[in-house]
Design an enzyme around this catalytic site. Structure first.
Site, PDB file in Angstrom:
ATOM      1  N   SER A  85      -1.688   8.234  -1.366  1.00 56.34           N
ATOM      2  CA  SER A  85      -2.337   8.187  -0.045  1.00 56.34           C
ATOM      3  C   SER A  85      -2.769   6.760   0.298  1.00 56.34           C
ATOM      4  CB  SER A  85      -3.585   9.077  -0.035  1.00 56.34           C
ATOM      5  OG  SER A  85      -3.309  10.352  -0.537  1.00 56.34           O
ATOM      6  N   GLU A  94       4.091  13.294   2.266  1.00 55.00           N
ATOM      7  CA  GLU A  94       4.055  12.765   3.651  1.00 55.00           C
ATOM      8  C   GLU A  94       2.673  12.948   4.281  1.00 55.00           C
ATOM      9  OE1 GLU A  94       7.370  12.603   5.975  1.00 55.00           O
ATOM     10  OE2 GLU A  94       8.790  13.221   4.440  1.00 55.00           O
TER      11      GLU A  94
HETATM   12  C1  FAD Z   1       8.076  16.996  -4.473  1.00 55.97           C
HETATM   13  C2  FAD Z   1       7.570  15.662  -3.997  1.00 55.97           C
HETATM   14  C3  FAD Z   1       8.450  14.793  -3.373  1.00 55.97           C
HETATM   15  C4  FAD Z   1       8.003  13.530  -2.945  1.00 55.97           C
HETATM   16  N1  FAD Z   1       8.905  12.663  -2.366  1.00 55.97           N
HETATM   17  C5  FAD Z   1       8.504  11.405  -2.062  1.00 55.97           C
HETATM   18  C6  FAD Z   1       9.442  10.443  -1.550  1.00 55.97           C
HETATM   19  O1  FAD Z   1      10.614  10.744  -1.328  1.00 55.97           O
HETATM   20  N2  FAD Z   1       9.006   9.166  -1.339  1.00 55.97           N
HETATM   21  C7  FAD Z   1       7.708   8.790  -1.560  1.00 55.97           C
HETATM   22  O2  FAD Z   1       7.402   7.618  -1.343  1.00 55.97           O
HETATM   23  N3  FAD Z   1       6.799   9.676  -2.041  1.00 55.97           N
HETATM   24  C8  FAD Z   1       7.162  10.970  -2.287  1.00 55.97           C
HETATM   25  N4  FAD Z   1       6.247  11.875  -2.789  1.00 55.97           N
HETATM   26  C9  FAD Z   1       4.888  11.421  -3.087  1.00 55.97           C
HETATM   27  C10 FAD Z   1       3.860  11.896  -2.060  1.00 55.97           C
HETATM   28  O3  FAD Z   1       4.085  11.310  -0.824  1.00 55.97           O
HETATM   29  C11 FAD Z   1       2.453  11.593  -2.628  1.00 55.97           C
HETATM   30  O4  FAD Z   1       2.292  12.468  -3.720  1.00 55.97           O
HETATM   31  C12 FAD Z   1       1.362  11.798  -1.597  1.00 55.97           C
HETATM   32  O5  FAD Z   1       1.370  10.735  -0.667  1.00 55.97           O
HETATM   33  C13 FAD Z   1      -0.031  11.874  -2.222  1.00 55.97           C
HETATM   34  O6  FAD Z   1      -0.249  10.830  -3.085  1.00 55.97           O
HETATM   35  P1  FAD Z   1      -0.794  11.082  -4.588  1.00 55.97           P
HETATM   36  O7  FAD Z   1       0.050  12.154  -5.189  1.00 55.97           O
HETATM   37  O8  FAD Z   1      -0.838   9.772  -5.269  1.00 55.97           O
HETATM   38  O9  FAD Z   1      -2.247  11.668  -4.398  1.00 55.97           O
HETATM   39  P2  FAD Z   1      -3.588  10.805  -4.188  1.00 55.97           P
HETATM   40  O10 FAD Z   1      -3.427   9.879  -3.056  1.00 55.97           O
HETATM   41  O11 FAD Z   1      -3.997  10.237  -5.496  1.00 55.97           O
HETATM   42  O12 FAD Z   1      -4.608  11.949  -3.786  1.00 55.97           O
HETATM   43  C14 FAD Z   1      -5.197  12.840  -4.743  1.00 55.97           C
HETATM   44  C15 FAD Z   1      -6.117  13.796  -3.994  1.00 55.97           C
HETATM   45  O13 FAD Z   1      -7.174  13.062  -3.354  1.00 55.97           O
HETATM   46  C16 FAD Z   1      -7.165  13.343  -1.975  1.00 55.97           C
HETATM   47  N5  FAD Z   1      -7.519  12.133  -1.218  1.00 55.97           N
HETATM   48  C17 FAD Z   1      -6.979  10.901  -1.347  1.00 55.97           C
HETATM   49  N6  FAD Z   1      -7.542  10.041  -0.493  1.00 55.97           N
HETATM   50  C18 FAD Z   1      -8.447  10.753   0.233  1.00 55.97           C
HETATM   51  C19 FAD Z   1      -9.330  10.452   1.281  1.00 55.97           C
HETATM   52  N7  FAD Z   1      -9.395   9.221   1.836  1.00 55.97           N
HETATM   53  N8  FAD Z   1     -10.132  11.441   1.746  1.00 55.97           N
HETATM   54  C20 FAD Z   1     -10.061  12.690   1.250  1.00 55.97           C
HETATM   55  N9  FAD Z   1      -9.227  13.047   0.265  1.00 55.97           N
HETATM   56  C21 FAD Z   1      -8.428  12.090  -0.238  1.00 55.97           C
HETATM   57  C22 FAD Z   1      -5.748  13.787  -1.652  1.00 55.97           C
HETATM   58  O14 FAD Z   1      -5.691  14.553  -0.448  1.00 55.97           O
HETATM   59  C23 FAD Z   1      -5.413  14.584  -2.882  1.00 55.97           C
HETATM   60  O15 FAD Z   1      -5.956  15.869  -2.780  1.00 55.97           O
HETATM   61  C24 FAD Z   1       6.656  13.158  -3.157  1.00 55.97           C
HETATM   62  C25 FAD Z   1       5.764  14.073  -3.769  1.00 55.97           C
HETATM   63  C26 FAD Z   1       6.221  15.314  -4.170  1.00 55.97           C
HETATM   64  C27 FAD Z   1       5.244  16.256  -4.802  1.00 55.97           C
END
Ligand code: FAD
Length: 402
Positions: free
Chosen positions: A134, A365
Protein backbone atom coordinates in the site's frame (compact mmCIF):
# COMPACT_ATOMS: atom_id res chain seq x y z
CA UNK A 1 -23.34 11.26 -25.08
CA UNK A 2 -26.74 10.17 -23.66
CA UNK A 3 -27.03 7.80 -20.72
CA UNK A 4 -27.87 4.36 -22.06
CA UNK A 5 -28.13 1.17 -20.03
CA UNK A 6 -28.40 -1.14 -23.05
CA UNK A 7 -25.48 -3.07 -24.45
CA UNK A 8 -24.80 -2.68 -28.17
CA UNK A 9 -25.23 -5.71 -30.46
CA UNK A 10 -21.42 -5.84 -30.70
CA UNK A 11 -21.10 -5.96 -26.91
CA UNK A 12 -23.77 -8.68 -26.68
CA UNK A 13 -21.87 -10.68 -29.29
CA UNK A 14 -18.64 -10.19 -27.36
CA UNK A 15 -20.26 -11.40 -24.13
CA UNK A 16 -21.64 -14.46 -25.85
CA UNK A 17 -18.20 -15.25 -27.38
CA UNK A 18 -16.43 -15.05 -24.02
CA UNK A 19 -19.19 -17.00 -22.25
CA UNK A 20 -19.02 -19.84 -24.78
CA UNK A 21 -15.23 -19.89 -24.52
CA UNK A 22 -15.37 -20.04 -20.71
CA UNK A 23 -18.04 -22.75 -20.67
CA UNK A 24 -16.15 -24.90 -23.17
CA UNK A 25 -12.49 -24.27 -22.47
CA UNK A 26 -12.24 -23.28 -18.80
CA UNK A 27 -15.18 -24.72 -16.84
CA UNK A 28 -14.49 -28.42 -17.56
CA UNK A 29 -10.83 -28.17 -16.45
CA UNK A 30 -10.66 -25.48 -13.80
CA UNK A 31 -11.20 -27.73 -10.79
CA UNK A 32 -8.18 -29.82 -11.77
CA UNK A 33 -5.98 -26.79 -12.61
CA UNK A 34 -6.91 -25.20 -9.29
CA UNK A 35 -6.15 -28.41 -7.36
CA UNK A 36 -2.77 -28.76 -9.07
CA UNK A 37 -1.92 -25.05 -8.75
CA UNK A 38 -1.39 -25.06 -12.50
CA UNK A 39 -1.59 -22.07 -14.86
CA UNK A 40 -2.71 -23.28 -18.30
CA UNK A 41 -0.79 -21.10 -20.79
CA UNK A 42 -2.92 -22.10 -23.81
CA UNK A 43 -5.80 -20.04 -22.38
CA UNK A 44 -3.96 -16.80 -23.16
CA UNK A 45 -3.18 -18.07 -26.68
CA UNK A 46 -6.86 -18.87 -27.23
CA UNK A 47 -7.86 -15.45 -25.87
CA UNK A 48 -5.45 -13.92 -28.39
CA UNK A 49 -6.98 -15.96 -31.23
CA UNK A 50 -10.36 -14.57 -30.20
CA UNK A 51 -8.89 -11.03 -30.27
CA UNK A 52 -9.57 -10.63 -26.55
CA UNK A 53 -6.10 -9.59 -25.33
CA UNK A 54 -6.50 -6.02 -26.57
CA UNK A 55 -10.22 -5.61 -26.84
CA UNK A 56 -10.28 -1.85 -26.10
CA UNK A 57 -6.89 -1.02 -27.63
CA UNK A 58 -7.30 1.03 -30.85
CA UNK A 59 -6.99 -0.94 -34.06
CA UNK A 60 -3.99 1.13 -35.13
CA UNK A 61 -2.11 -0.40 -32.17
CA UNK A 62 -3.19 -3.97 -32.91
CA UNK A 63 -6.33 -4.10 -30.75
CA UNK A 64 -9.98 -4.70 -31.48
CA UNK A 65 -10.93 -1.02 -31.11
CA UNK A 66 -13.97 -1.67 -28.96
CA UNK A 67 -15.02 0.64 -26.11
CA UNK A 68 -13.82 0.44 -22.50
CA UNK A 69 -17.00 -1.28 -21.30
CA UNK A 70 -16.20 -4.10 -23.68
CA UNK A 71 -13.11 -4.75 -21.58
CA UNK A 72 -15.42 -4.91 -18.54
CA UNK A 73 -17.58 -7.49 -20.32
CA UNK A 74 -14.53 -9.66 -21.06
CA UNK A 75 -13.42 -9.46 -17.41
CA UNK A 76 -16.89 -10.16 -16.07
CA UNK A 77 -17.32 -13.27 -18.19
CA UNK A 78 -13.79 -14.55 -17.61
CA UNK A 79 -14.10 -14.34 -13.84
CA UNK A 80 -17.35 -16.26 -14.04
CA UNK A 81 -14.97 -19.07 -15.08
CA UNK A 82 -12.08 -18.33 -12.74
CA UNK A 83 -10.40 -15.33 -11.14
CA UNK A 84 -6.99 -16.47 -12.45
CA UNK A 85 -7.75 -15.68 -16.09
CA UNK A 86 -9.47 -12.40 -15.34
CA UNK A 87 -6.44 -11.44 -13.27
CA UNK A 88 -4.25 -12.22 -16.28
CA UNK A 89 -6.29 -9.90 -18.52
CA UNK A 90 -6.36 -7.25 -15.78
CA UNK A 91 -2.58 -7.07 -15.60
CA UNK A 92 -1.96 -7.56 -19.32
CA UNK A 93 -4.55 -5.12 -20.68
CA UNK A 94 -5.63 -3.05 -17.67
CA UNK A 95 -2.32 -2.42 -15.93
CA UNK A 96 0.16 -2.76 -18.78
CA UNK A 97 -1.27 -2.17 -22.28
CA UNK A 98 -3.53 0.74 -21.32
CA UNK A 99 -0.59 2.32 -19.50
CA UNK A 100 1.50 2.09 -22.67
CA UNK A 101 -1.41 3.59 -24.60
CA UNK A 102 -1.61 6.49 -22.14
CA UNK A 103 2.06 7.19 -21.44
CA UNK A 104 4.14 5.45 -24.12
CA UNK A 105 6.04 7.13 -26.94
CA UNK A 106 5.06 6.15 -30.48
CA UNK A 107 8.17 3.92 -30.65
CA UNK A 108 7.26 2.20 -27.36
CA UNK A 109 3.71 1.65 -28.59
CA UNK A 110 4.92 0.09 -31.83
CA UNK A 111 7.49 -2.09 -30.10
CA UNK A 112 5.53 -3.22 -27.03
CA UNK A 113 1.84 -2.29 -27.24
CA UNK A 114 1.16 -3.67 -30.73
CA UNK A 115 2.35 -7.26 -30.00
CA UNK A 116 0.62 -7.14 -26.60
CA UNK A 117 -2.70 -6.01 -28.07
CA UNK A 118 -2.47 -8.87 -30.56
CA UNK A 119 -1.67 -11.26 -27.71
CA UNK A 120 1.66 -12.25 -29.29
CA UNK A 121 3.46 -10.95 -26.19
CA UNK A 122 2.20 -10.79 -22.61
CA UNK A 123 2.57 -7.76 -20.36
CA UNK A 124 2.56 -7.47 -16.56
CA UNK A 125 2.95 -4.83 -13.85
CA UNK A 126 5.56 -4.84 -11.10
CA UNK A 127 5.05 -2.38 -8.28
CA UNK A 128 4.79 -4.36 -5.02
CA UNK A 129 7.92 -5.29 -3.07
CA UNK A 130 8.54 -7.33 0.08
CA UNK A 131 8.46 -4.12 2.16
CA UNK A 132 6.13 -1.97 0.07
CA UNK A 133 2.54 -2.68 -0.90
CA UNK A 134 0.00 0.00 0.00
CA UNK A 135 2.88 2.33 0.86
CA UNK A 136 4.28 2.63 -2.65
CA UNK A 137 6.92 5.24 -1.76
CA UNK A 138 8.64 2.59 0.41
CA UNK A 139 9.87 0.63 -2.61
CA UNK A 140 13.62 0.12 -2.69
CA UNK A 141 14.29 -1.01 -6.27
CA UNK A 142 16.71 1.45 -7.87
CA UNK A 143 17.49 2.52 -11.43
CA UNK A 144 20.84 4.24 -11.88
CA UNK A 145 21.67 5.99 -15.14
CA UNK A 146 24.80 4.65 -16.85
CA UNK A 147 25.46 6.11 -20.31
CA UNK A 148 22.51 5.28 -22.54
CA UNK A 149 21.09 2.74 -20.07
CA UNK A 150 19.59 2.50 -16.60
CA UNK A 151 20.82 -0.27 -14.31
CA UNK A 152 18.03 -1.81 -12.22
CA UNK A 153 18.57 -3.58 -8.92
CA UNK A 154 15.95 -4.86 -6.51
CA UNK A 155 13.13 -7.30 -5.97
CA UNK A 156 9.37 -7.34 -6.57
CA UNK A 157 6.85 -9.72 -5.09
CA UNK A 158 3.26 -10.87 -5.62
CA UNK A 159 3.56 -10.12 -9.32
CA UNK A 160 0.84 -11.72 -11.44
CA UNK A 161 2.15 -13.58 -14.53
CA UNK A 162 5.68 -13.45 -13.09
CA UNK A 163 6.83 -16.54 -15.04
CA UNK A 164 4.60 -15.95 -18.06
CA UNK A 165 4.88 -12.30 -19.10
CA UNK A 166 7.37 -11.13 -21.73
CA UNK A 167 7.30 -7.45 -20.73
CA UNK A 168 6.94 -5.82 -17.31
CA UNK A 169 6.29 -2.22 -16.33
CA UNK A 170 8.66 -1.92 -13.39
CA UNK A 171 8.80 0.93 -10.87
CA UNK A 172 12.13 1.97 -9.38
CA UNK A 173 13.74 4.98 -7.71
CA UNK A 174 15.87 7.17 -9.93
CA UNK A 175 16.15 9.72 -7.09
CA UNK A 176 15.25 8.53 -3.60
CA UNK A 177 15.71 12.03 -2.12
CA UNK A 178 12.60 13.24 -3.98
CA UNK A 179 10.43 10.61 -2.23
CA UNK A 180 7.51 9.48 -4.47
CA UNK A 181 8.47 12.17 -7.02
CA UNK A 182 11.74 10.27 -7.53
CA UNK A 183 10.09 7.04 -8.76
CA UNK A 184 10.32 6.23 -12.49
CA UNK A 185 8.67 3.58 -14.67
CA UNK A 186 10.54 1.25 -17.03
CA UNK A 187 9.60 -1.33 -19.63
CA UNK A 188 11.68 -4.40 -18.79
CA UNK A 189 11.90 -7.48 -20.98
CA UNK A 190 12.18 -10.96 -19.46
CA UNK A 191 15.16 -11.70 -21.72
CA UNK A 192 17.25 -8.81 -20.36
CA UNK A 193 20.31 -10.29 -18.57
CA UNK A 194 20.03 -10.20 -14.76
CA UNK A 195 16.24 -10.68 -14.74
CA UNK A 196 14.72 -13.75 -13.06
CA UNK A 197 11.37 -14.83 -11.60
CA UNK A 198 10.01 -17.39 -9.15
CA UNK A 199 6.40 -18.41 -8.45
CA UNK A 200 4.89 -18.24 -4.96
CA UNK A 201 3.46 -21.57 -3.75
CA UNK A 202 0.75 -22.17 -1.15
CA UNK A 203 -1.68 -19.40 -2.11
CA UNK A 204 -5.15 -19.31 -0.55
CA UNK A 205 -6.84 -18.74 -3.90
CA UNK A 206 -6.22 -17.94 -7.58
CA UNK A 207 -4.31 -21.21 -7.55
CA UNK A 208 -4.78 -21.62 -11.29
CA UNK A 209 -2.94 -18.32 -11.68
CA UNK A 210 0.77 -17.53 -11.73
CA UNK A 211 1.97 -15.09 -9.06
CA UNK A 212 5.44 -14.55 -7.69
CA UNK A 213 8.70 -12.73 -7.31
CA UNK A 214 10.91 -10.85 -9.75
CA UNK A 215 14.61 -10.25 -9.22
CA UNK A 216 16.69 -7.52 -10.88
CA UNK A 217 20.41 -8.09 -10.65
CA UNK A 218 22.13 -5.26 -12.53
CA UNK A 219 19.53 -5.40 -15.31
CA UNK A 220 20.59 -3.00 -18.06
CA UNK A 221 17.54 -1.25 -19.50
CA UNK A 222 18.00 1.12 -22.47
CA UNK A 223 16.95 4.74 -21.82
CA UNK A 224 14.35 4.34 -24.61
CA UNK A 225 12.48 2.06 -22.18
CA UNK A 226 11.87 4.80 -19.63
CA UNK A 227 8.07 5.20 -19.63
CA UNK A 228 7.05 8.83 -19.24
CA UNK A 229 9.64 11.14 -17.75
CA UNK A 230 12.06 10.55 -14.89
CA UNK A 231 10.14 11.04 -11.63
CA UNK A 232 6.73 10.40 -13.22
CA UNK A 233 6.57 6.76 -12.07
CA UNK A 234 4.25 7.32 -9.12
CA UNK A 235 1.67 9.12 -11.29
CA UNK A 236 2.00 6.42 -13.95
CA UNK A 237 1.47 3.68 -11.35
CA UNK A 238 -1.62 5.39 -9.96
CA UNK A 239 -3.11 6.00 -13.42
CA UNK A 240 -2.44 2.35 -14.32
CA UNK A 241 -4.37 1.37 -11.21
CA UNK A 242 -7.35 3.46 -12.36
CA UNK A 243 -7.60 1.06 -15.31
CA UNK A 244 -6.66 -2.06 -13.39
CA UNK A 245 -9.26 -1.41 -10.68
CA UNK A 246 -11.94 -1.03 -13.32
CA UNK A 247 -11.14 -4.54 -14.59
CA UNK A 248 -10.93 -6.00 -11.07
CA UNK A 249 -14.36 -4.55 -10.26
CA UNK A 250 -15.77 -5.97 -13.50
CA UNK A 251 -14.32 -9.36 -12.62
CA UNK A 252 -15.97 -9.18 -9.19
CA UNK A 253 -19.31 -8.78 -10.97
CA UNK A 254 -18.56 -12.04 -12.80
CA UNK A 255 -17.76 -13.78 -9.52
CA UNK A 256 -21.07 -12.64 -8.02
CA UNK A 257 -22.78 -14.00 -11.13
CA UNK A 258 -21.06 -17.36 -10.63
CA UNK A 259 -22.09 -17.41 -6.94
CA UNK A 260 -25.69 -16.66 -7.86
CA UNK A 261 -25.79 -19.29 -10.60
CA UNK A 262 -24.44 -22.03 -8.31
CA UNK A 263 -26.60 -20.96 -5.36
CA UNK A 264 -29.88 -20.71 -7.29
CA UNK A 265 -29.29 -24.15 -8.78
CA UNK A 266 -28.60 -25.62 -5.34
CA UNK A 267 -31.59 -23.81 -3.79
CA UNK A 268 -33.86 -25.66 -6.20
CA UNK A 269 -32.16 -29.04 -5.72
CA UNK A 270 -31.75 -29.27 -1.96
CA UNK A 271 -34.76 -29.85 0.27
CA UNK A 272 -35.04 -29.45 4.06
CA UNK A 273 -38.14 -29.60 6.21
CA UNK A 274 -40.19 -30.68 3.21
CA UNK A 275 -39.35 -27.81 0.88
CA UNK A 276 -36.62 -26.45 -1.40
CA UNK A 277 -34.13 -24.49 0.68
CA UNK A 278 -34.84 -21.52 -1.64
CA UNK A 279 -38.22 -21.30 0.10
CA UNK A 280 -36.61 -20.47 3.47
CA UNK A 281 -36.55 -16.74 4.03
CA UNK A 282 -33.07 -16.65 5.55
CA UNK A 283 -31.70 -18.39 2.45
CA UNK A 284 -33.64 -15.92 0.32
CA UNK A 285 -31.95 -13.12 2.21
CA UNK A 286 -28.54 -14.38 1.03
CA UNK A 287 -29.78 -14.68 -2.55
CA UNK A 288 -31.27 -11.16 -2.35
CA UNK A 289 -27.93 -9.74 -1.12
CA UNK A 290 -26.14 -11.40 -4.04
CA UNK A 291 -28.66 -9.99 -6.50
CA UNK A 292 -28.35 -6.51 -4.99
CA UNK A 293 -24.54 -6.80 -5.03
CA UNK A 294 -24.60 -7.83 -8.66
CA UNK A 295 -26.82 -4.96 -9.78
CA UNK A 296 -25.09 -2.27 -7.68
CA UNK A 297 -21.60 -3.39 -8.70
CA UNK A 298 -22.54 -3.55 -12.38
CA UNK A 299 -23.85 0.01 -12.32
CA UNK A 300 -20.65 1.25 -10.68
CA UNK A 301 -18.44 -0.63 -13.16
CA UNK A 302 -20.26 0.46 -16.30
CA UNK A 303 -20.32 4.05 -15.09
CA UNK A 304 -16.52 3.93 -14.97
CA UNK A 305 -16.45 2.57 -18.53
CA UNK A 306 -18.91 5.27 -19.61
CA UNK A 307 -16.59 7.97 -18.21
CA UNK A 308 -13.52 6.34 -19.77
CA UNK A 309 -15.25 6.27 -23.16
CA UNK A 310 -15.46 10.06 -22.91
CA UNK A 311 -11.81 10.39 -21.97
CA UNK A 312 -12.58 11.46 -18.42
CA UNK A 313 -10.46 10.65 -15.39
CA UNK A 314 -11.90 7.86 -13.21
CA UNK A 315 -9.66 7.65 -10.13
CA UNK A 316 -12.52 8.30 -7.72
CA UNK A 317 -15.13 6.19 -9.53
CA UNK A 318 -12.80 3.24 -10.21
CA UNK A 319 -11.75 3.14 -6.56
CA UNK A 320 -15.40 3.08 -5.45
CA UNK A 321 -16.38 0.41 -7.99
CA UNK A 322 -13.41 -1.78 -7.06
CA UNK A 323 -14.01 -1.50 -3.33
CA UNK A 324 -17.76 -2.12 -3.43
CA UNK A 325 -17.76 -4.84 -6.11
CA UNK A 326 -14.95 -6.83 -4.46
CA UNK A 327 -16.61 -6.61 -1.05
CA UNK A 328 -19.91 -7.78 -2.52
CA UNK A 329 -18.14 -10.63 -4.33
CA UNK A 330 -16.38 -11.72 -1.14
CA UNK A 331 -19.70 -11.67 0.73
CA UNK A 332 -21.51 -13.46 -2.12
CA UNK A 333 -18.89 -16.24 -2.13
CA UNK A 334 -19.14 -16.60 1.65
CA UNK A 335 -22.96 -16.83 1.38
CA UNK A 336 -22.72 -19.26 -1.55
CA UNK A 337 -20.72 -21.65 0.65
CA UNK A 338 -23.25 -21.16 3.45
CA UNK A 339 -26.17 -21.97 1.14
CA UNK A 340 -24.42 -25.19 0.09
CA UNK A 341 -23.98 -26.25 3.74
CA UNK A 342 -21.33 -28.94 4.23
CA UNK A 343 -21.19 -29.61 0.49
CA UNK A 344 -20.03 -26.03 0.02
CA UNK A 345 -17.07 -26.88 2.17
CA UNK A 346 -15.63 -29.37 -0.33
CA UNK A 347 -14.49 -28.95 -3.92
CA UNK A 348 -17.30 -31.18 -5.10
CA UNK A 349 -18.98 -27.82 -5.74
CA UNK A 350 -17.20 -24.72 -7.14
CA UNK A 351 -18.24 -22.33 -4.37
CA UNK A 352 -15.29 -23.08 -2.06
CA UNK A 353 -13.01 -21.98 -4.93
CA UNK A 354 -15.09 -18.84 -5.35
CA UNK A 355 -14.63 -18.02 -1.67
CA UNK A 356 -10.85 -18.58 -1.79
CA UNK A 357 -10.60 -16.61 -5.04
CA UNK A 358 -12.70 -13.72 -3.77
CA UNK A 359 -10.15 -12.69 -1.14
CA UNK A 360 -7.18 -11.53 -3.25
CA UNK A 361 -9.18 -8.85 -5.11
CA UNK A 362 -10.08 -7.32 -1.74
CA UNK A 363 -6.31 -7.00 -1.17
CA UNK A 364 -4.72 -6.24 -4.53
CA UNK A 365 -4.93 -2.97 -6.51
CA UNK A 366 -5.62 -1.10 -3.29
CA UNK A 367 -6.88 -2.91 -0.21
CA UNK A 368 -10.40 -2.44 1.10
CA UNK A 369 -8.95 -0.10 3.74
CA UNK A 370 -7.08 2.06 1.20
CA UNK A 371 -10.26 2.50 -0.89
CA UNK A 372 -12.30 3.29 2.21
CA UNK A 373 -9.82 6.05 3.06
CA UNK A 374 -9.78 7.34 -0.52
CA UNK A 375 -13.57 7.61 -0.62
CA UNK A 376 -13.70 9.39 2.73
CA UNK A 377 -11.00 11.81 1.61
CA UNK A 378 -12.85 12.63 -1.63
CA UNK A 379 -16.09 13.16 0.30
CA UNK A 380 -14.37 15.35 2.88
CA UNK A 381 -12.61 17.40 0.23
CA UNK A 382 -9.12 16.35 1.42
CA UNK A 383 -8.38 14.69 -1.90
CA UNK A 384 -8.67 16.37 -5.28
CA UNK A 385 -7.36 14.94 -8.57
CA UNK A 386 -5.17 17.25 -10.61
CA UNK A 387 -4.97 16.87 -14.41
CA UNK A 388 -2.30 14.45 -15.63
CA UNK A 389 0.26 15.27 -18.33
CA UNK A 390 -1.09 12.41 -20.46
CA UNK A 391 -4.64 11.08 -20.50
CA UNK A 392 -6.16 7.82 -21.63
CA UNK A 393 -7.70 8.49 -25.06
CA UNK A 394 -11.48 8.68 -25.31
CA UNK A 395 -13.12 5.92 -27.32
CA UNK A 396 -14.13 6.67 -30.86
CA UNK A 397 -17.11 4.64 -32.21
CA UNK A 398 -15.69 4.73 -35.75
CA UNK A 399 -12.96 2.31 -34.78
CA UNK A 400 -15.21 -0.68 -33.96
CA UNK A 401 -14.70 -3.89 -35.90
CA UNK A 402 -16.03 -7.30 -35.16
C1 FAD B 1 -2.91 -12.75 -5.88
C2 FAD B 1 -2.21 -11.42 -5.85
C3 FAD B 1 -1.76 -10.88 -7.05
C4 FAD B 1 -1.08 -9.65 -7.04
N1 FAD B 1 -0.61 -9.14 -8.24
C5 FAD B 1 0.16 -8.02 -8.22
C6 FAD B 1 0.75 -7.52 -9.43
O1 FAD B 1 0.54 -8.06 -10.52
N2 FAD B 1 1.58 -6.44 -9.35
C7 FAD B 1 1.82 -5.80 -8.16
O2 FAD B 1 2.58 -4.83 -8.18
N3 FAD B 1 1.28 -6.25 -7.00
C8 FAD B 1 0.45 -7.33 -7.00
N4 FAD B 1 -0.10 -7.80 -5.83
C9 FAD B 1 0.25 -7.14 -4.57
C10 FAD B 1 -0.88 -6.27 -4.02
O3 FAD B 1 -1.12 -5.18 -4.85
C11 FAD B 1 -0.50 -5.86 -2.58
O4 FAD B 1 -0.57 -7.04 -1.82
C12 FAD B 1 -1.43 -4.80 -2.02
O5 FAD B 1 -1.14 -3.54 -2.60
C13 FAD B 1 -1.31 -4.66 -0.50
O6 FAD B 1 0.00 -4.54 -0.11
P1 FAD B 1 0.61 -5.47 1.06
O7 FAD B 1 0.23 -6.88 0.75
O8 FAD B 1 2.05 -5.14 1.18
O9 FAD B 1 -0.17 -5.04 2.37
P2 FAD B 1 0.20 -3.81 3.33
O10 FAD B 1 0.29 -2.56 2.54
O11 FAD B 1 1.37 -4.18 4.16
O12 FAD B 1 -1.09 -3.75 4.25
C14 FAD B 1 -1.31 -4.67 5.33
C15 FAD B 1 -2.64 -4.31 5.98
O13 FAD B 1 -2.58 -2.98 6.52
C16 FAD B 1 -3.62 -2.21 5.97
N5 FAD B 1 -3.16 -0.83 5.75
C17 FAD B 1 -2.03 -0.44 5.13
N6 FAD B 1 -1.93 0.90 5.12
C18 FAD B 1 -3.05 1.37 5.73
C19 FAD B 1 -3.56 2.65 6.01
N7 FAD B 1 -2.92 3.78 5.62
N8 FAD B 1 -4.73 2.74 6.68
C20 FAD B 1 -5.42 1.64 7.04
N9 FAD B 1 -5.00 0.39 6.78
C21 FAD B 1 -3.83 0.26 6.13
C22 FAD B 1 -3.97 -2.88 4.64
O14 FAD B 1 -5.28 -2.53 4.20
C23 FAD B 1 -3.82 -4.33 5.01
O15 FAD B 1 -4.98 -4.77 5.66
C24 FAD B 1 -0.84 -8.98 -5.82
C25 FAD B 1 -1.33 -9.54 -4.61
C26 FAD B 1 -2.01 -10.74 -4.64
C27 FAD B 1 -2.52 -11.30 -3.35
Amino acid sequence: MMMNFDFTPEQEMLRSTVRKFVDKEIMPYIKEWDERGYFEPSILKRLAELNLMGVCIPEKYGGMGMDYNSLAIVCEELERGDTAFRTAVSVHTGLNSLTLLQWGTEEQKQKYLVPQAKGEKIGAFALTEPNAGSDVASISTTAVRDGDDYILNGQKTWISLCDIADHFIVFAYTDKSKKHRGISAFIVERTMPGFSSKAIKGKLGIRAGNTGELFFDNVRVPKENLLGEEGEGFKIAMSALDNGRFTVAAGAVGLIMACLEASIKYCHERKTFGKEIGRHQLVQQMIAKMEAGLQISRLLVYKVGFLKNQGRRTTREASLAKWIACDFANQAADDAVQIHGAYGYSNEYPVERYLRNSKAPVIYEGTREIHTIMQAEYALGYRVDKPLRKTLPAWSPESVTL
